[in-house]
Design an enzyme around this catalytic site. Structure first.
Site, PDB file in Angstrom:
ATOM      1  N   CYS A  79       0.848  -1.202   0.000  1.00 12.05           N
ATOM      2  CA  CYS A  79       0.000   0.000   0.000  1.00 12.05           C
ATOM      3  C   CYS A  79       0.884   1.254   0.000  1.00 12.05           C
ATOM      4  O   CYS A  79       1.607   1.493  -0.949  1.00 12.05           O
ATOM      5  CB  CYS A  79      -0.990  -0.035   1.165  1.00 12.05           C
ATOM      6  SG  CYS A  79      -2.350   1.160   0.974  1.00 12.05           S
ATOM      7  N   HIS A 181      -3.829  -4.583   0.025  1.00 12.39           N
ATOM      8  CA  HIS A 181      -3.377  -5.171   1.287  1.00 12.39           C
ATOM      9  C   HIS A 181      -3.455  -6.692   1.180  1.00 12.39           C
ATOM     10  O   HIS A 181      -4.531  -7.266   1.361  1.00 12.39           O
ATOM     11  CB  HIS A 181      -4.240  -4.686   2.447  1.00 12.39           C
ATOM     12  CG  HIS A 181      -4.002  -3.271   2.830  1.00 12.39           C
ATOM     13  ND1 HIS A 181      -3.022  -2.898   3.722  1.00 12.39           N
ATOM     14  CD2 HIS A 181      -4.601  -2.120   2.429  1.00 12.39           C
ATOM     15  CE1 HIS A 181      -3.033  -1.582   3.866  1.00 12.39           C
ATOM     16  NE2 HIS A 181      -3.980  -1.087   3.088  1.00 12.39           N
ATOM     17  N   GLU A 183      -2.509  -8.849   3.244  1.00 13.99           N
ATOM     18  CA  GLU A 183      -2.868  -9.425   4.544  1.00 13.99           C
ATOM     19  C   GLU A 183      -4.367  -9.386   4.795  1.00 13.99           C
ATOM     20  O   GLU A 183      -4.870 -10.053   5.706  1.00 13.99           O
ATOM     21  CB  GLU A 183      -2.113  -8.708   5.670  1.00 13.99           C
ATOM     22  CG  GLU A 183      -2.607  -7.317   6.024  1.00 13.99           C
ATOM     23  CD  GLU A 183      -2.131  -6.205   5.106  1.00 13.99           C
ATOM     24  OE1 GLU A 183      -2.340  -5.036   5.459  1.00 13.99           O
ATOM     25  OE2 GLU A 183      -1.538  -6.507   4.046  1.00 13.99           O
TER      26      GLU A 183
END
Length: 209
Positions: A79, A181, A183
Site C-alpha cells: 500500500c 493489502h 494481509e
C-alpha cells in the site's frame, strides 16, 4: 527470516499474522540495526506519502532500507509502502520517495470517490515469482487515494481499474510492491505473501544464512 519495518505507519501485526498463517517466520523491526538479522523485508504503510517519508527519516531508516534493497535481498512494499518505493509523491506537494523504482505517485482524477476502498480484480500482465499460483483477475482489497505511475511499463506486473487503470502490483529485480493489502485479501493475498516468503527462503539458502 522476514523483517517488517515498524516506523509507525503500518498494520504490522496484521502482516505478521498473515505470514504466520502461511508458515513463514517474521519479526517486527523497531530499529535499522534489525535489518542485519533478516533475509527479506516488508515495508507496510497507511496514511500520507510525506508523513511516511518523514517517519522513515526520523527513524533513520532511509539509507539502511535503500542499501538493503540494493543488496539483492527480497523487498516488498505494501500500500503506502509500495508508493514510497518511487521517486516522487504528489500528495500535498511534491515529496521525495526512496527512489528504488522510477516514477511518481499521483492522485486519482476527479469524478471518482476517494479513497478507492474495497475489493477489485487485478489483471496480471506478465509472469513473476511473486504472483505464481494466483489466477488472473483475482480480487484483492484496496484502500488508497493515490496511485503509482511508473516510468517504465516493464515494472508493472498487474493492474486494476477504478475509472483509470492503475498499477496494482509492481516489481523490478528483487523489489516488489502491492497497492492492495495482501494481509486482508485472503486467499490470494496469502498466496502472494507465501510466494514472497519462498523467495526470501531461497535467498537465505543461497547466501548461507
Amino acid at each position: 527470516m522476514i523483517g517488517i519495518v515498524d516506523y509507525g505507519r503500518g498494520n504490522l501485526r496484521s502482516v505478521e499474522k498473515a505470514l504466520e498463517k502461511v508458515s513463514f517466520e517474521a519479526m517486527i523491526m523497531t530499529a535499522p540495526q534489525d535489518l542485519q538479522n533478516v533475509d527479506g523485508v516488508i515495508l507496510p504503510g497507511v496514511g500520507a506519502f510525506a508523513d511516511a517519508m518523514n517517519a522513515l527519516k526520523r527513524g533513520e531508516w532511509i539509507e539502511p532500507i535503500i542499501e538493503f534493497a540494493r543488496s539483492g535481498r527480497p523487498f516488498l512494499g505494501i500500500c503506502l509502502g509500495m508508493q514510497v518505493l518511487f521517486e516522487v509523491g504528489e500528495e500535498h506537494g511534491e515529496h521525495a520517495g526512496l527512489g528504488l523504482l522510477s516514477g511518481r505517485v499521483i492522485k486519482f482524477p476527479t469524478g471518482r470517490k476517494v479513497p478507492h476502498m474495497g475489493w477489485n480484480s487485478v489483471s496480471l500482465l506478465q509472469p513473476s515469482r511473486l504472483v505464481e499460483g494466483i489466477p488472473n483477475e483475482s480480487f484483492f482489497y484496496f484502500v488508497h487515494s493515490y496511485y503509482a505511475l511508473p516510468e517504465n511499463s516493464k515494472d508493472i506486473l498487474g493492474t486494476s481499474d477504478y475509472g483509470v487503470v492503475f498499477p496494482a502490483i509492481v516489481g523490478k529485480d528483487n523489489v516488489w510492491g502491492a497497492q492492495f493489502h495482501p494481509e486482508k485479501s485472503s486467499p490470494w493475498g496469502l498466496q502472494l505473501l507465501s510466494n514472497f516468503g519462498r523467495l526470501v527462503n531461497e535467498y537465505a539458502a543461497l547466501s548461507g544464512n
